[in-house]
Design a protein around this motif. Structure first.
Motif, PDB file in Angstrom:
ATOM      1  N   SER A   1       0.768  -1.247   0.025  1.00 33.24           N
ATOM      2  CA  SER A   1       0.092   0.057   0.037  1.00 33.24           C
ATOM      3  C   SER A   1       0.821   1.372  -0.060  1.00 33.24           C
ATOM      4  N   VAL A   2       1.981   1.295   0.131  1.00 28.27           N
ATOM      5  CA  VAL A   2       2.957   2.387   0.305  1.00 28.27           C
ATOM      6  C   VAL A   2       4.026   2.015  -0.760  1.00 28.27           C
ATOM      7  N   THR A   3       3.875   1.236  -1.765  1.00 23.53           N
ATOM      8  CA  THR A   3       4.795   0.844  -2.700  1.00 23.53           C
ATOM      9  C   THR A   3       4.226   1.256  -4.036  1.00 23.53           C
ATOM     10  N   ALA A   4       5.063   2.227  -4.798  1.00 19.99           N
ATOM     11  CA  ALA A   4       4.400   2.998  -6.052  1.00 19.99           C
ATOM     12  C   ALA A   4       4.583   1.733  -7.310  1.00 19.99           C
ATOM     13  N   TRP A   5       3.547   1.692  -8.141  1.00 16.29           N
ATOM     14  CA  TRP A   5       3.487   0.937  -9.102  1.00 16.29           C
ATOM     15  C   TRP A   5       4.581   1.179 -10.168  1.00 16.29           C
ATOM     16  N   GLY A   6       4.858   2.522 -10.192  1.00 15.29           N
ATOM     17  CA  GLY A   6       5.894   2.894 -11.295  1.00 15.29           C
ATOM     18  C   GLY A   6       7.119   2.366 -10.841  1.00 15.29           C
ATOM     19  N   ASP A   7       7.514   2.310  -9.565  1.00 14.40           N
ATOM     20  CA  ASP A   7       8.729   1.776  -9.007  1.00 14.40           C
ATOM     21  C   ASP A   7       8.948   0.425  -9.221  1.00 14.40           C
TER      22      ASP A   7
END
Length: 361
Positions: free
Chosen positions: A126-132
């Motif tokens: 929930s605190v991880t960016a899809w883009g990353d």
């Protein structure tokens, strides 16, 4: 367990009083040198695995509280054979112990035995960016190799890897040079979580080998030594017999000329010098200096073979004693899981509390 003075959030040393106060978990653990690393149970372990990871695991037992995990959940992100997975897990555990990991001095366990890894991975997503995740080099490489199905778990693999480390509030993560991007992502995830919910997680530092960081294929020095993408002739396996090791190194690709020196223009010789230095426990410069009187590349190959055999042969001998007793290996892994679960459960309880998940404590 060794404690070192590390600055707590806010720039002040953590006060020993109040370590157990709610919301101060990250601050209290900053005083602990806690090492965590995981190793996949897939493939046959090779010289690159041994130099780049396993040797550092053994050394870590004297550098702080060390936790090592055989990451079988990660192995399910690509097509695999379930029966072979279990066999390889025992192989890996036996190699680690044969190399010098002492279950009395470290925590060694199987990832799937500690369910906190999976739950924390979901919460951290929930605190991880899809883009990353989309920028991860290993996802691009591995997904390109899949013909039938690119799994969602392959895409979210780095989040589980972050959970593996953050669950133990580890301060140090010894990994291979190819894992730098994953370590940076787990640091970003921890920082983003702490910014949103408070100082709960420890932001770990990656530890990368200075010598032998990238052991290359003996037949193709432009490619990293690997059990999946490399050649059998160019890969030295930890369990290879001495004669097999000698044969592979004698046939190693070198370069034009006869000068024995490290350099970008001499990838084959550089690889052999890297291996020689790592096997002897010296610097590359020292390994190069030791070959000053060599008559040619043949002497370099012979010296490297001798050093690698001396490094790996005791491990192979000890492995053969350990591998036949799977009940003993299971007992070691189970005992390690109990110890690991006690630490991870504490972290997960704090994460659940600040995220408002589950009943209030």
């Amino acid at each position: 367990m060794r404690r070192v003075e590390r600055p707590a959030p806010g720039g002040q040393n953590a006060d020993l009083r109040g370590w157990d106060a709610p919301g101060r978990s990250a601050a209290r653990f900053l005083r602990l040198v806690r090492i965590f690393s995981g190793i996949q149970p897939t493939g046959r372990k090779h010289l690159g695995n041994y130099i780049g990871a396993i040797q550092h695991y053994v050394a870590g037992q004297d550098a702080g509280e060390s936790i090592y995990c055989v990451v079988d959940l990660h192995a399910t992100t690509v097509p695999y054979d379930p029966r072979e997975l279990r066999e390889r897990l025992y192989d890996t555990a036996a190699i680690l112990i044969a190399a010098g990991l002492d279950p009395e001095r470290c925590i060694l366990f199987r990832q799937s035995d500690v369910q906190e890894h999976s739950e924390l991975s979901w919460l951290l997503s929930s605190v991880t960016a899809w883009g990353d995740l989309n920028r991860m080099h290993q996802f691009k490489e591995k997904s390109a190799a899949q013909r039938d199905l690119v799994s969602a778990s392959l895409f979210t693999y780095p989040v589980l890897m972050a959970a593996d480390v953050l669950a133990y509030r580890a301060t140090t993560v010894p990994v291979g040079d190819d894992q730098r991007q994953h370590v940076e992502l787990m640091r970003d995830i921890a920082e983003r979580f702490n910014a949103r919910y408070g100082e709960i997680l420890v932001v770990p530092d990656g530890q990368f080998p200075e010598v032998g960081a990238r052991i290359m294929d003996l037949q193709d020095p432009a490619r990293k030594m690997s059990t999946t993408g490399g050649s059998v002739e160019g890969t030295v396996y930890v369990l290879d017999e001495p004669k097999a090791i000698e044969k592979k190194l004698k046939r190693a690709v070198t370069d034009s000329g006869t000068e024995i020196r490290a350099g970008a223009d001499k990838p084959g010789v550089t690889n052999l010098l890297d291996i020689l230095a790592a096997a002897r426990g010296t610097t590359v410069a020292e390994a190069q200096a030791s070959m000053a009187d060599a008559r040619g590349y043949g002497d370099l190959k012979a010296a490297t073979a001798e050093a690698v055999i001396a490094l790996l042969d005791p491990v192979r001998t000890r492995y053969e004693e350990l591998r036949t007793d799977e009940d003993r290996l299971e007992a070691v892994l189970a005992a390690g899981a109990d110890k690991a679960r006690a630490i991870a459960a504490d972290t997960l309880a704090d994460v659940r509390r600040v995220m408002g998940v589950g009943p209030a404590r």
